[in-house]
Design an enzyme around this catalytic site. Sequence first.
Site, PDB file in Angstrom:
ATOM      1  N   ASP A 105      14.819   3.968   2.809  1.00  0.00           N
ATOM      2  CA  ASP A 105      13.949   3.206   1.893  1.00  0.00           C
ATOM      3  C   ASP A 105      14.688   2.851   0.599  1.00  0.00           C
ATOM      4  O   ASP A 105      14.645   1.713   0.139  1.00  0.00           O
ATOM      5  CB  ASP A 105      12.697   4.019   1.527  1.00  0.00           C
ATOM      6  CG  ASP A 105      11.796   4.274   2.717  1.00  0.00           C
ATOM      7  OD1 ASP A 105      12.281   4.155   3.851  1.00  0.00           O
ATOM      8  OD2 ASP A 105      10.614   4.583   2.515  1.00  0.00           O
ATOM      9  N   ALA A 130      10.654   1.750  -3.777  1.00  0.00           N
ATOM     10  CA  ALA A 130      10.630   0.496  -4.535  1.00  0.00           C
ATOM     11  C   ALA A 130      10.125   0.736  -5.955  1.00  0.00           C
ATOM     12  O   ALA A 130      10.575   0.084  -6.912  1.00  0.00           O
ATOM     13  CB  ALA A 130       9.764  -0.535  -3.817  1.00  0.00           C
ATOM     14  N   PRO A 181       0.826  -1.204   0.000  1.00  0.00           N
ATOM     15  CA  PRO A 181       0.000   0.000   0.000  1.00  0.00           C
ATOM     16  C   PRO A 181       0.864   1.259   0.000  1.00  0.00           C
ATOM     17  O   PRO A 181       1.965   1.260   0.540  1.00  0.00           O
ATOM     18  CB  PRO A 181      -0.795  -0.111   1.306  1.00  0.00           C
ATOM     19  CG  PRO A 181      -0.069  -1.100   2.153  1.00  0.00           C
ATOM     20  CD  PRO A 181       0.697  -1.988   1.240  1.00  0.00           C
ATOM     21  N   SER A 215       7.322   4.152  -2.555  1.00  0.00           N
ATOM     22  CA  SER A 215       7.815   5.085  -3.578  1.00  0.00           C
ATOM     23  C   SER A 215       9.257   4.747  -3.959  1.00  0.00           C
ATOM     24  O   SER A 215       9.617   4.776  -5.143  1.00  0.00           O
ATOM     25  CB  SER A 215       7.671   6.541  -3.129  1.00  0.00           C
ATOM     26  OG  SER A 215       8.534   6.791  -2.061  1.00  0.00           O
ATOM     27  N   LEU A 267       5.952   1.627   4.081  1.00  0.00           N
ATOM     28  CA  LEU A 267       6.636   0.398   3.666  1.00  0.00           C
ATOM     29  C   LEU A 267       7.567   0.623   2.467  1.00  0.00           C
ATOM     30  O   LEU A 267       8.019  -0.324   1.835  1.00  0.00           O
ATOM     31  CB  LEU A 267       5.620  -0.705   3.342  1.00  0.00           C
ATOM     32  CG  LEU A 267       4.687  -1.106   4.488  1.00  0.00           C
ATOM     33  CD1 LEU A 267       3.725  -2.203   4.046  1.00  0.00           C
ATOM     34  CD2 LEU A 267       5.488  -1.583   5.709  1.00  0.00           C
ATOM     35  N   GLY A 268       7.818   1.875   2.161  1.00  0.00           N
ATOM     36  CA  GLY A 268       8.821   2.177   1.121  1.00  0.00           C
ATOM     37  C   GLY A 268       8.324   1.979  -0.294  1.00  0.00           C
ATOM     38  O   GLY A 268       9.123   1.648  -1.186  1.00  0.00           O
TER      39      GLY A 268
HETATM   40  O1  PMV Z   1       8.277   7.378   6.009  1.00  0.00           O
HETATM   41  P1  PMV Z   1       8.327   6.248   7.004  1.00  0.00           P
HETATM   42  O2  PMV Z   1       7.013   5.903   7.564  1.00  0.00           O
HETATM   43  O3  PMV Z   1       9.104   5.076   6.489  1.00  0.00           O
HETATM   44  O4  PMV Z   1       9.154   6.790   8.259  1.00  0.00           O
HETATM   45  C1  PMV Z   1      10.433   7.280   8.096  1.00  0.00           C
HETATM   46  C2  PMV Z   1      11.222   7.096   9.334  1.00  0.00           C
HETATM   47  C3  PMV Z   1      11.474   8.366  10.112  1.00  0.00           C
HETATM   48  O5  PMV Z   1      12.482   8.020  11.060  1.00  0.00           O
HETATM   49  C4  PMV Z   1      10.216   8.783  10.872  1.00  0.00           C
HETATM   50  C5  PMV Z   1      11.934   9.521   9.236  1.00  0.00           C
HETATM   51  C6  PMV Z   1      13.292   9.319   8.577  1.00  0.00           C
HETATM   52  O6  PMV Z   1      13.569  10.060   7.618  1.00  0.00           O
HETATM   53  O7  PMV Z   1      14.112   8.496   9.031  1.00  0.00           O
END
Ligand code: PMV
Length: 313
Positions: free
Chosen positions: A147, A106, A96, A104, A101-102
Amino acid sequence: MPSQAIAKAPGKAILLGEHFVVHGSSALAVALDLGVEARAEKYDGNIISSGREDNIVSSKIEDAKGFLAPAAASLKQFLKDYSLSGVKVRIMSEIPESAGLGSSAASSVSAVAAVSRLFDIKLSKKKLYDYSMLAEKIVHGKPSGIDAFVSVNGGLVYARRKTKRVLQCKPFKLLVSYSGLQRNTGKMVSKVSSFKEREPKSFRNLIKAINALVPDVISGLKKGELPILAAAMNFNHEALRIVGASNQTLDAMVRDARDEGFVGAKMTGAGGGGCIIALPKQGGEKEFESFRAKYPYSFLCNVPADGVRSWLV
Ligand code: PMV
Protein backbone atom coordinates in the site's frame (compact mmCIF):
# COMPACT_ATOMS: atom_id res chain seq x y z
CA MET A 1 3.24 34.13 -0.19
CA PRO A 2 1.71 30.62 -0.21
CA SER A 3 0.01 29.76 3.06
CA GLN A 4 -0.96 26.15 2.48
CA ALA A 5 0.53 22.99 1.02
CA ILE A 6 -1.63 20.28 -0.52
CA ALA A 7 -0.66 16.68 -1.28
CA LYS A 8 -2.71 14.00 -2.97
CA ALA A 9 -1.80 10.32 -2.65
CA PRO A 10 -3.50 7.40 -4.43
CA GLY A 11 -5.17 4.35 -2.97
CA LYS A 12 -4.51 0.90 -4.46
CA ALA A 13 -6.19 -2.28 -5.63
CA ILE A 14 -4.48 -5.67 -5.80
CA LEU A 15 -5.00 -7.08 -9.31
CA LEU A 16 -3.50 -10.51 -8.61
CA GLY A 17 -1.83 -12.55 -5.91
CA GLU A 18 -3.12 -11.28 -2.55
CA HIS A 19 -2.66 -13.82 0.27
CA PHE A 20 -0.43 -15.99 -1.95
CA VAL A 21 2.13 -13.13 -1.81
CA VAL A 22 2.36 -13.64 1.97
CA HIS A 23 3.55 -17.21 1.23
CA GLY A 24 6.10 -16.33 -1.48
CA SER A 25 4.07 -15.77 -4.65
CA SER A 26 4.20 -12.63 -6.84
CA ALA A 27 1.45 -10.01 -6.73
CA LEU A 28 0.42 -7.11 -8.93
CA ALA A 29 -1.21 -3.94 -7.60
CA VAL A 30 -2.27 -0.73 -9.26
CA ALA A 31 -2.64 2.89 -8.10
CA LEU A 32 -6.23 4.19 -8.26
CA ASP A 33 -7.36 7.65 -9.25
CA LEU A 34 -9.13 7.71 -5.87
CA GLY A 35 -7.07 8.75 -2.92
CA VAL A 36 -6.49 11.01 0.04
CA GLU A 37 -5.82 14.73 0.02
CA ALA A 38 -3.94 16.39 2.88
CA ARG A 39 -3.76 20.17 3.48
CA ALA A 40 -1.08 21.55 5.76
CA GLU A 41 -0.66 25.06 7.16
CA LYS A 42 1.47 26.67 9.85
CA TYR A 43 -0.34 26.89 13.18
CA ASP A 44 0.15 27.47 16.87
CA GLY A 45 0.42 23.78 17.95
CA ASN A 46 0.52 20.42 16.11
CA ILE A 47 -2.97 19.36 15.04
CA ILE A 48 -4.31 16.61 12.77
CA SER A 49 -7.92 16.46 11.59
CA SER A 50 -10.00 14.46 9.19
CA GLY A 51 -13.32 14.92 7.45
CA ARG A 52 -15.24 17.59 5.60
CA GLU A 53 -17.41 20.60 6.53
CA ASP A 54 -19.60 19.79 9.54
CA ASN A 55 -18.05 16.40 10.23
CA ILE A 56 -14.45 17.10 11.24
CA VAL A 57 -12.61 15.13 13.93
CA SER A 58 -9.39 16.67 15.23
CA SER A 59 -6.69 15.91 17.77
CA LYS A 60 -3.19 16.95 18.83
CA ILE A 61 -0.76 14.95 16.67
CA GLU A 62 0.92 13.44 19.75
CA ASP A 63 -2.44 12.26 21.23
CA ALA A 64 -4.18 11.04 18.05
CA LYS A 65 -6.21 7.84 18.40
CA GLY A 66 -8.40 5.63 16.19
CA PHE A 67 -8.29 6.29 12.47
CA LEU A 68 -6.13 9.43 12.94
CA ALA A 69 -3.42 7.44 14.76
CA PRO A 70 -1.58 5.95 11.74
CA ALA A 71 -1.01 9.24 9.87
CA ALA A 72 -0.24 10.97 13.19
CA ALA A 73 2.50 8.38 13.92
CA SER A 74 4.22 9.17 10.59
CA LEU A 75 3.88 12.91 11.15
CA LYS A 76 5.18 12.75 14.72
CA GLN A 77 8.38 11.02 13.61
CA PHE A 78 8.84 13.36 10.64
CA LEU A 79 8.43 16.50 12.81
CA LYS A 80 10.87 15.06 15.36
CA ASP A 81 13.52 14.13 12.76
CA TYR A 82 13.50 17.64 11.26
CA SER A 83 12.97 19.50 14.58
CA LEU A 84 9.77 21.09 13.27
CA SER A 85 6.64 22.17 15.08
CA GLY A 86 3.57 24.35 14.55
CA VAL A 87 1.45 22.69 11.87
CA LYS A 88 -2.20 21.88 11.26
CA VAL A 89 -2.91 19.00 8.85
CA ARG A 90 -6.33 18.10 7.50
CA ILE A 91 -6.92 14.80 5.74
CA MET A 92 -9.80 14.25 3.31
CA SER A 93 -10.31 10.77 1.91
CA GLU A 94 -12.22 9.69 -1.19
CA ILE A 95 -11.81 6.03 -0.24
CA PRO A 96 -13.65 4.04 2.41
CA GLU A 97 -11.63 2.94 5.44
CA SER A 98 -10.86 -0.73 6.13
CA ALA A 99 -11.96 -1.64 2.62
CA GLY A 100 -8.57 -2.89 1.35
CA LEU A 101 -7.99 0.17 -0.85
CA GLY A 102 -4.97 1.49 1.04
CA SER A 103 -6.61 4.44 2.80
CA SER A 104 -4.26 4.41 5.79
CA ALA A 105 -1.12 4.42 3.62
CA ALA A 106 -2.56 7.16 1.38
CA SER A 107 -3.40 9.22 4.51
CA SER A 108 0.09 9.03 5.95
CA VAL A 109 1.82 9.53 2.59
CA SER A 110 -0.29 12.62 1.78
CA ALA A 111 0.07 14.05 5.31
CA VAL A 112 3.87 13.79 5.38
CA ALA A 113 4.18 14.98 1.76
CA ALA A 114 2.04 18.07 2.49
CA VAL A 115 3.99 19.02 5.63
CA SER A 116 7.37 18.49 3.97
CA ARG A 117 6.24 20.70 1.07
CA LEU A 118 5.01 23.37 3.53
CA PHE A 119 8.42 23.51 5.24
CA ASP A 120 10.27 23.17 1.91
CA ILE A 121 11.95 19.89 2.87
CA LYS A 122 12.74 17.59 -0.04
CA LEU A 123 11.99 14.00 0.95
CA SER A 124 13.09 11.09 -1.25
CA LYS A 125 10.46 8.51 -2.22
CA LYS A 126 12.27 5.99 -0.02
CA LYS A 127 12.05 8.28 3.04
CA LEU A 128 8.38 8.98 2.41
CA TYR A 129 7.79 5.22 2.14
CA ASP A 130 9.64 4.66 5.44
CA TYR A 131 7.49 7.27 7.23
CA SER A 132 4.35 5.69 5.83
CA MET A 133 5.46 2.24 7.00
CA LEU A 134 5.37 3.56 10.60
CA ALA A 135 1.65 4.11 10.05
CA GLU A 136 1.18 0.76 8.33
CA LYS A 137 2.75 -1.06 11.28
CA ILE A 138 0.06 0.41 13.55
CA VAL A 139 -2.67 -0.83 11.21
CA HIS A 140 -1.42 -4.28 10.20
CA GLY A 141 1.32 -5.37 12.60
CA LYS A 142 3.33 -6.99 9.77
CA PRO A 143 2.53 -5.01 6.62
CA SER A 144 3.83 -6.16 3.24
CA GLY A 145 4.40 -2.50 2.28
CA ILE A 146 2.43 -2.78 -0.99
CA ASP A 147 0.00 0.00 0.00
CA ALA A 148 2.72 2.47 1.00
CA PHE A 149 4.84 1.66 -2.08
CA VAL A 150 1.91 2.13 -4.47
CA SER A 151 0.80 5.34 -2.78
CA VAL A 152 4.29 6.90 -3.03
CA ASN A 153 5.21 5.66 -6.52
CA GLY A 154 1.89 5.17 -8.31
CA GLY A 155 1.68 2.98 -11.42
CA LEU A 156 1.45 -0.79 -11.81
CA VAL A 157 3.48 -2.40 -9.04
CA TYR A 158 5.05 -5.86 -8.95
CA ALA A 159 5.58 -7.22 -5.44
CA ARG A 160 7.27 -10.37 -4.20
CA ARG A 161 8.69 -10.84 -0.68
CA LYS A 162 10.95 -7.80 -0.21
CA THR A 163 11.04 -6.81 -3.92
CA LYS A 164 8.75 -4.09 -5.23
CA ARG A 165 9.00 -2.25 -8.51
CA VAL A 166 6.95 -0.09 -10.86
CA LEU A 167 6.26 -1.65 -14.27
CA GLN A 168 5.25 -0.16 -17.61
CA CYS A 169 1.51 -0.27 -18.19
CA LYS A 170 -0.94 1.19 -20.71
CA PRO A 171 -3.93 2.93 -19.04
CA PHE A 172 -7.17 1.01 -18.60
CA LYS A 173 -10.50 1.25 -16.75
CA LEU A 174 -11.19 -0.75 -13.61
CA LEU A 175 -14.39 -1.07 -11.60
CA VAL A 176 -13.86 -0.92 -7.83
CA SER A 177 -16.89 -1.68 -5.71
CA TYR A 178 -17.12 -1.69 -1.92
CA SER A 179 -19.23 -4.40 -0.25
CA GLY A 180 -19.92 -2.16 2.75
CA LEU A 181 -18.30 -4.80 5.02
CA GLN A 182 -15.08 -3.74 6.74
CA ARG A 183 -12.40 -6.40 6.48
CA ASN A 184 -9.75 -7.47 8.98
CA THR A 185 -6.48 -8.27 7.21
CA GLY A 186 -4.81 -10.05 10.16
CA LYS A 187 -7.79 -12.37 10.69
CA MET A 188 -8.04 -13.26 6.98
CA VAL A 189 -4.27 -13.87 6.69
CA SER A 190 -4.52 -16.39 9.59
CA LYS A 191 -7.56 -18.05 8.01
CA VAL A 192 -5.71 -18.56 4.72
CA SER A 193 -2.57 -19.75 6.56
CA SER A 194 -4.59 -22.43 8.31
CA PHE A 195 -5.89 -23.63 4.92
CA LYS A 196 -2.22 -23.90 3.84
CA GLU A 197 -1.46 -26.05 6.91
CA ARG A 198 -4.45 -28.34 6.25
CA GLU A 199 -3.93 -28.62 2.48
CA PRO A 200 -0.24 -27.95 1.75
CA LYS A 201 -0.25 -29.64 -1.66
CA SER A 202 -3.31 -27.77 -3.01
CA PHE A 203 -1.91 -24.51 -1.67
CA ARG A 204 1.46 -25.12 -3.42
CA ASN A 205 -0.35 -25.84 -6.70
CA LEU A 206 -2.42 -22.66 -6.44
CA ILE A 207 0.72 -20.58 -5.81
CA LYS A 208 2.37 -22.18 -8.85
CA ALA A 209 -0.65 -21.38 -11.02
CA ILE A 210 -0.81 -17.72 -9.90
CA ASN A 211 2.95 -17.29 -10.41
CA ALA A 212 2.74 -18.82 -13.87
CA LEU A 213 0.11 -16.27 -14.94
CA VAL A 214 1.92 -13.14 -13.72
CA PRO A 215 4.56 -12.75 -16.52
CA ASP A 216 1.90 -13.03 -19.26
CA VAL A 217 -0.34 -10.53 -17.48
CA ILE A 218 2.60 -8.12 -17.19
CA SER A 219 3.45 -8.34 -20.89
CA GLY A 220 -0.24 -7.93 -21.79
CA LEU A 221 -0.56 -4.79 -19.64
CA LYS A 222 2.59 -3.32 -21.19
CA LYS A 223 0.96 -3.61 -24.64
CA GLY A 224 -2.54 -2.67 -23.48
CA GLU A 225 -3.84 -6.21 -24.13
CA LEU A 226 -6.30 -7.05 -21.36
CA PRO A 227 -7.81 -10.53 -22.06
CA ILE A 228 -5.04 -12.31 -20.14
CA LEU A 229 -5.60 -10.05 -17.10
CA ALA A 230 -9.35 -10.77 -17.29
CA ALA A 231 -8.76 -14.54 -17.35
CA ALA A 232 -6.19 -14.32 -14.55
CA MET A 233 -8.59 -12.28 -12.39
CA ASN A 234 -11.35 -14.85 -12.84
CA PHE A 235 -8.98 -17.69 -11.96
CA ASN A 236 -7.57 -15.75 -9.00
CA HIS A 237 -11.05 -15.25 -7.53
CA GLU A 238 -11.66 -19.02 -7.64
CA ALA A 239 -8.28 -19.63 -5.98
CA LEU A 240 -9.14 -17.13 -3.22
CA ARG A 241 -12.51 -18.86 -2.73
CA ILE A 242 -10.77 -22.21 -2.34
CA VAL A 243 -8.44 -20.90 0.38
CA GLY A 244 -11.34 -19.27 2.26
CA ALA A 245 -10.70 -15.56 1.62
CA SER A 246 -14.00 -14.79 -0.13
CA ASN A 247 -17.54 -14.84 1.25
CA GLN A 248 -21.10 -14.94 -0.09
CA THR A 249 -21.37 -11.15 -0.49
CA LEU A 250 -18.15 -10.89 -2.51
CA ASP A 251 -19.03 -13.97 -4.58
CA ALA A 252 -22.43 -12.47 -5.43
CA MET A 253 -20.84 -9.14 -6.42
CA VAL A 254 -18.33 -10.95 -8.66
CA ARG A 255 -21.14 -12.97 -10.30
CA ASP A 256 -23.21 -9.82 -10.85
CA ALA A 257 -20.25 -8.00 -12.40
CA ARG A 258 -19.75 -10.87 -14.85
CA ASP A 259 -23.50 -10.95 -15.62
CA GLU A 260 -23.36 -7.22 -16.40
CA GLY A 261 -20.66 -7.90 -19.00
CA PHE A 262 -17.41 -7.30 -17.12
CA VAL A 263 -14.91 -9.76 -18.60
CA GLY A 264 -12.86 -10.35 -15.43
CA ALA A 265 -13.92 -9.97 -11.80
CA LYS A 266 -12.49 -10.86 -8.40
CA MET A 267 -12.38 -9.90 -4.77
CA THR A 268 -9.38 -7.68 -3.99
CA GLY A 269 -7.25 -7.47 -0.85
CA ALA A 270 -7.69 -9.55 2.28
CA GLY A 271 -11.37 -10.45 1.67
CA GLY A 272 -14.08 -11.43 4.13
CA GLY A 273 -15.41 -7.95 3.24
CA GLY A 274 -13.79 -5.02 1.49
CA CYS A 275 -14.03 -4.68 -2.28
CA ILE A 276 -14.24 -6.42 -5.61
CA ILE A 277 -12.63 -5.23 -8.83
CA ALA A 278 -13.79 -5.92 -12.38
CA LEU A 279 -12.48 -5.29 -15.87
CA PRO A 280 -14.87 -3.92 -18.52
CA LYS A 281 -14.65 -5.07 -22.15
CA GLN A 282 -14.06 -1.55 -23.51
CA GLY A 283 -15.03 1.88 -22.10
CA GLY A 284 -17.17 0.23 -19.45
CA GLU A 285 -19.72 3.07 -18.97
CA LYS A 286 -22.79 0.94 -19.76
CA GLU A 287 -21.79 -2.03 -17.59
CA PHE A 288 -20.77 0.39 -14.86
CA GLU A 289 -24.11 2.25 -14.77
CA SER A 290 -26.15 -0.94 -14.43
CA PHE A 291 -23.76 -2.41 -11.84
CA ARG A 292 -23.85 0.84 -9.82
CA ALA A 293 -27.66 0.78 -9.79
CA LYS A 294 -27.35 -2.34 -7.61
CA TYR A 295 -24.10 -1.47 -5.78
CA PRO A 296 -24.01 2.32 -5.22
CA TYR A 297 -20.55 2.33 -3.62
CA SER A 298 -18.88 1.71 -7.00
CA PHE A 299 -16.23 3.65 -8.90
CA LEU A 300 -15.02 3.35 -12.49
CA CYS A 301 -11.33 4.16 -12.04
CA ASN A 302 -8.69 5.19 -14.56
CA VAL A 303 -5.61 3.19 -13.78
CA PRO A 304 -2.72 3.25 -13.18
CA ALA A 305 -2.77 6.63 -11.42
CA ASP A 306 0.32 8.67 -10.51
CA GLY A 307 2.01 8.48 -7.14
CA VAL A 308 1.80 11.23 -4.52
CA ARG A 309 2.00 14.86 -5.73
CA SER A 310 2.28 18.01 -3.64
CA TRP A 311 2.07 21.74 -4.32
CA LEU A 312 1.76 25.12 -2.59
CA VAL A 313 -1.34 27.31 -2.79
O1 PMV B 1 -5.14 -5.18 3.64
P1 PMV B 1 -5.57 -5.56 2.25
O2 PMV B 1 -7.01 -5.81 2.13
O3 PMV B 1 -5.03 -4.62 1.21
O4 PMV B 1 -4.90 -6.97 1.93
C1 PMV B 1 -3.53 -7.13 2.02
C2 PMV B 1 -3.08 -8.20 1.10
C3 PMV B 1 -2.67 -9.49 1.79
O5 PMV B 1 -1.99 -10.24 0.78
C4 PMV B 1 -3.91 -10.27 2.22
C5 PMV B 1 -1.77 -9.26 2.99
C6 PMV B 1 -0.41 -8.67 2.67
O6 PMV B 1 0.23 -8.17 3.61
O7 PMV B 1 0.07 -8.75 1.52
